[in-house]
Design a protein around this motif. Sequence first.
Motif, PDB file in Angstrom:
ATOM      1  N   ARG A   8      30.534  37.512  52.451  1.00  0.00           N
ATOM      2  CA  ARG A   8      30.767  36.774  51.215  1.00  0.00           C
ATOM      3  C   ARG A   8      31.573  35.517  51.530  1.00  0.00           C
ATOM      4  O   ARG A   8      32.463  35.554  52.382  1.00  0.00           O
ATOM      5  CB  ARG A   8      31.544  37.622  50.213  1.00  0.00           C
ATOM      6  CG  ARG A   8      30.764  38.811  49.692  1.00  0.00           C
ATOM      7  CD  ARG A   8      31.593  39.650  48.764  1.00  0.00           C
ATOM      8  NE  ARG A   8      32.729  40.188  49.533  1.00  0.00           N
ATOM      9  CZ  ARG A   8      33.805  40.725  49.004  1.00  0.00           C
ATOM     10  NH1 ARG A   8      33.928  40.804  47.706  1.00  0.00           N
ATOM     11  NH2 ARG A   8      34.772  41.195  49.744  1.00  0.00           N
ATOM     12  N   GLU A  22      45.421  37.308  39.026  1.00  0.00           N
ATOM     13  CA  GLU A  22      44.832  38.643  38.881  1.00  0.00           C
ATOM     14  C   GLU A  22      43.520  38.601  38.113  1.00  0.00           C
ATOM     15  O   GLU A  22      42.539  39.241  38.508  1.00  0.00           O
ATOM     16  CB  GLU A  22      45.828  39.581  38.197  1.00  0.00           C
ATOM     17  CG  GLU A  22      47.009  39.931  39.078  1.00  0.00           C
ATOM     18  CD  GLU A  22      48.120  40.676  38.348  1.00  0.00           C
ATOM     19  OE1 GLU A  22      47.947  41.039  37.155  1.00  0.00           O
ATOM     20  OE2 GLU A  22      49.167  40.898  38.978  1.00  0.00           O
ATOM     21  N   THR A  25      40.865  36.811  40.273  1.00  0.00           N
ATOM     22  CA  THR A  25      40.519  37.669  41.414  1.00  0.00           C
ATOM     23  C   THR A  25      39.557  38.759  40.955  1.00  0.00           C
ATOM     24  O   THR A  25      38.516  38.994  41.581  1.00  0.00           O
ATOM     25  CB  THR A  25      41.779  38.297  42.038  1.00  0.00           C
ATOM     26  OG1 THR A  25      42.586  37.253  42.585  1.00  0.00           O
ATOM     27  CG2 THR A  25      41.420  39.277  43.134  1.00  0.00           C
ATOM     28  N   GLN A  26      39.907  39.413  39.869  1.00  0.00           N
ATOM     29  CA  GLN A  26      39.064  40.493  39.357  1.00  0.00           C
ATOM     30  C   GLN A  26      37.665  39.985  39.007  1.00  0.00           C
ATOM     31  O   GLN A  26      36.668  40.650  39.279  1.00  0.00           O
ATOM     32  CB  GLN A  26      39.720  41.129  38.132  1.00  0.00           C
ATOM     33  CG  GLN A  26      39.004  42.347  37.625  1.00  0.00           C
ATOM     34  CD  GLN A  26      39.766  43.018  36.499  1.00  0.00           C
ATOM     35  OE1 GLN A  26      40.468  42.373  35.726  1.00  0.00           O
ATOM     36  NE2 GLN A  26      39.629  44.316  36.403  1.00  0.00           N
ATOM     37  N   GLU A  29      35.891  38.715  42.705  1.00  0.00           N
ATOM     38  CA  GLU A  29      35.876  39.491  43.950  1.00  0.00           C
ATOM     39  C   GLU A  29      34.543  40.145  44.273  1.00  0.00           C
ATOM     40  O   GLU A  29      34.297  40.496  45.428  1.00  0.00           O
ATOM     41  CB  GLU A  29      37.007  40.523  43.960  1.00  0.00           C
ATOM     42  CG  GLU A  29      36.881  41.611  42.936  1.00  0.00           C
ATOM     43  CD  GLU A  29      38.124  42.491  42.874  1.00  0.00           C
ATOM     44  OE1 GLU A  29      39.013  42.340  43.720  1.00  0.00           O
ATOM     45  OE2 GLU A  29      38.195  43.322  41.958  1.00  0.00           O
ATOM     46  N   GLU A  30      33.665  40.269  43.315  1.00  0.00           N
ATOM     47  CA  GLU A  30      32.350  40.832  43.611  1.00  0.00           C
ATOM     48  C   GLU A  30      31.495  39.847  44.409  1.00  0.00           C
ATOM     49  O   GLU A  30      30.683  40.248  45.240  1.00  0.00           O
ATOM     50  CB  GLU A  30      31.630  41.204  42.303  1.00  0.00           C
ATOM     51  CG  GLU A  30      30.344  41.961  42.533  1.00  0.00           C
ATOM     52  CD  GLU A  30      29.750  42.461  41.230  1.00  0.00           C
ATOM     53  OE1 GLU A  30      28.544  42.245  41.040  1.00  0.00           O
ATOM     54  OE2 GLU A  30      30.490  43.061  40.425  1.00  0.00           O
ATOM     55  N   GLU A  33      35.131  36.650  48.822  1.00  0.00           N
ATOM     56  CA  GLU A  33      36.325  37.203  49.458  1.00  0.00           C
ATOM     57  C   GLU A  33      37.460  36.353  48.900  1.00  0.00           C
ATOM     58  O   GLU A  33      37.525  35.149  49.153  1.00  0.00           O
ATOM     59  CB  GLU A  33      36.220  37.055  50.979  1.00  0.00           C
ATOM     60  CG  GLU A  33      37.348  37.709  51.717  1.00  0.00           C
ATOM     61  CD  GLU A  33      37.302  39.225  51.629  1.00  0.00           C
ATOM     62  OE1 GLU A  33      38.384  39.828  51.567  1.00  0.00           O
ATOM     63  OE2 GLU A  33      36.205  39.808  51.612  1.00  0.00           O
ATOM     64  N   VAL A  34      38.340  36.946  48.102  1.00  0.00           N
ATOM     65  CA  VAL A  34      39.343  36.183  47.366  1.00  0.00           C
ATOM     66  C   VAL A  34      40.677  36.166  48.102  1.00  0.00           C
ATOM     67  O   VAL A  34      41.196  37.208  48.513  1.00  0.00           O
ATOM     68  CB  VAL A  34      39.540  36.759  45.940  1.00  0.00           C
ATOM     69  CG1 VAL A  34      40.587  35.963  45.168  1.00  0.00           C
ATOM     70  CG2 VAL A  34      38.213  36.773  45.181  1.00  0.00           C
ATOM     71  N   TYR A  35      41.228  34.968  48.245  1.00  0.00           N
ATOM     72  CA  TYR A  35      42.568  34.742  48.789  1.00  0.00           C
ATOM     73  C   TYR A  35      43.376  34.086  47.681  1.00  0.00           C
ATOM     74  O   TYR A  35      42.841  33.271  46.932  1.00  0.00           O
ATOM     75  CB  TYR A  35      42.521  33.791  49.993  1.00  0.00           C
ATOM     76  CG  TYR A  35      41.670  34.276  51.131  1.00  0.00           C
ATOM     77  CD1 TYR A  35      42.237  34.935  52.215  1.00  0.00           C
ATOM     78  CD2 TYR A  35      40.284  34.072  51.134  1.00  0.00           C
ATOM     79  CE1 TYR A  35      41.458  35.377  53.283  1.00  0.00           C
ATOM     80  CE2 TYR A  35      39.499  34.515  52.194  1.00  0.00           C
ATOM     81  CZ  TYR A  35      40.086  35.161  53.256  1.00  0.00           C
ATOM     82  OH  TYR A  35      39.314  35.593  54.293  1.00  0.00           O
TER      83      TYR A  35
END
Length: 132
Positions: A8, A22, A25-26, A29-30, A33-35
Amino acid sequence: MTTHQGQRPGILIIDDRQHVLEAYTQGLEEDFEVYVATTGQAGLALLQQEQTAIHLMLVDFHLPDIPGLEVLRQAKILAPRVVVVTFSGLPESSLESEARQLGAALHLVKPFDLEPTLALLQQLLASPGSET
């Protein structure tokens, strides 16, 4: 959505509000790749450390340590191939214009709906010149 290595794409979100990080990210994230980082300096350090994994950045204009425009400026030096999207809580045409001149691909006004935003982010990564 995957990179040519089958992974990803990475997205770095820089915002000083934990609930914003948050929520995004939620929602992302599917597909990514979350930073995340809560300051500009932390975000730039993460970009430098993970620059081969990060393909896209979301940068708030108003950060507690350095302005988002400075983060954008430094990010384009550190990792010029990374697509940068700026965002803020209000429309700020002068900052948006400067961000475009510095290489931002898009500006969003918070809160933004994640579903159409996700489609926009996917289009930005698929556009010519994107190395994902």
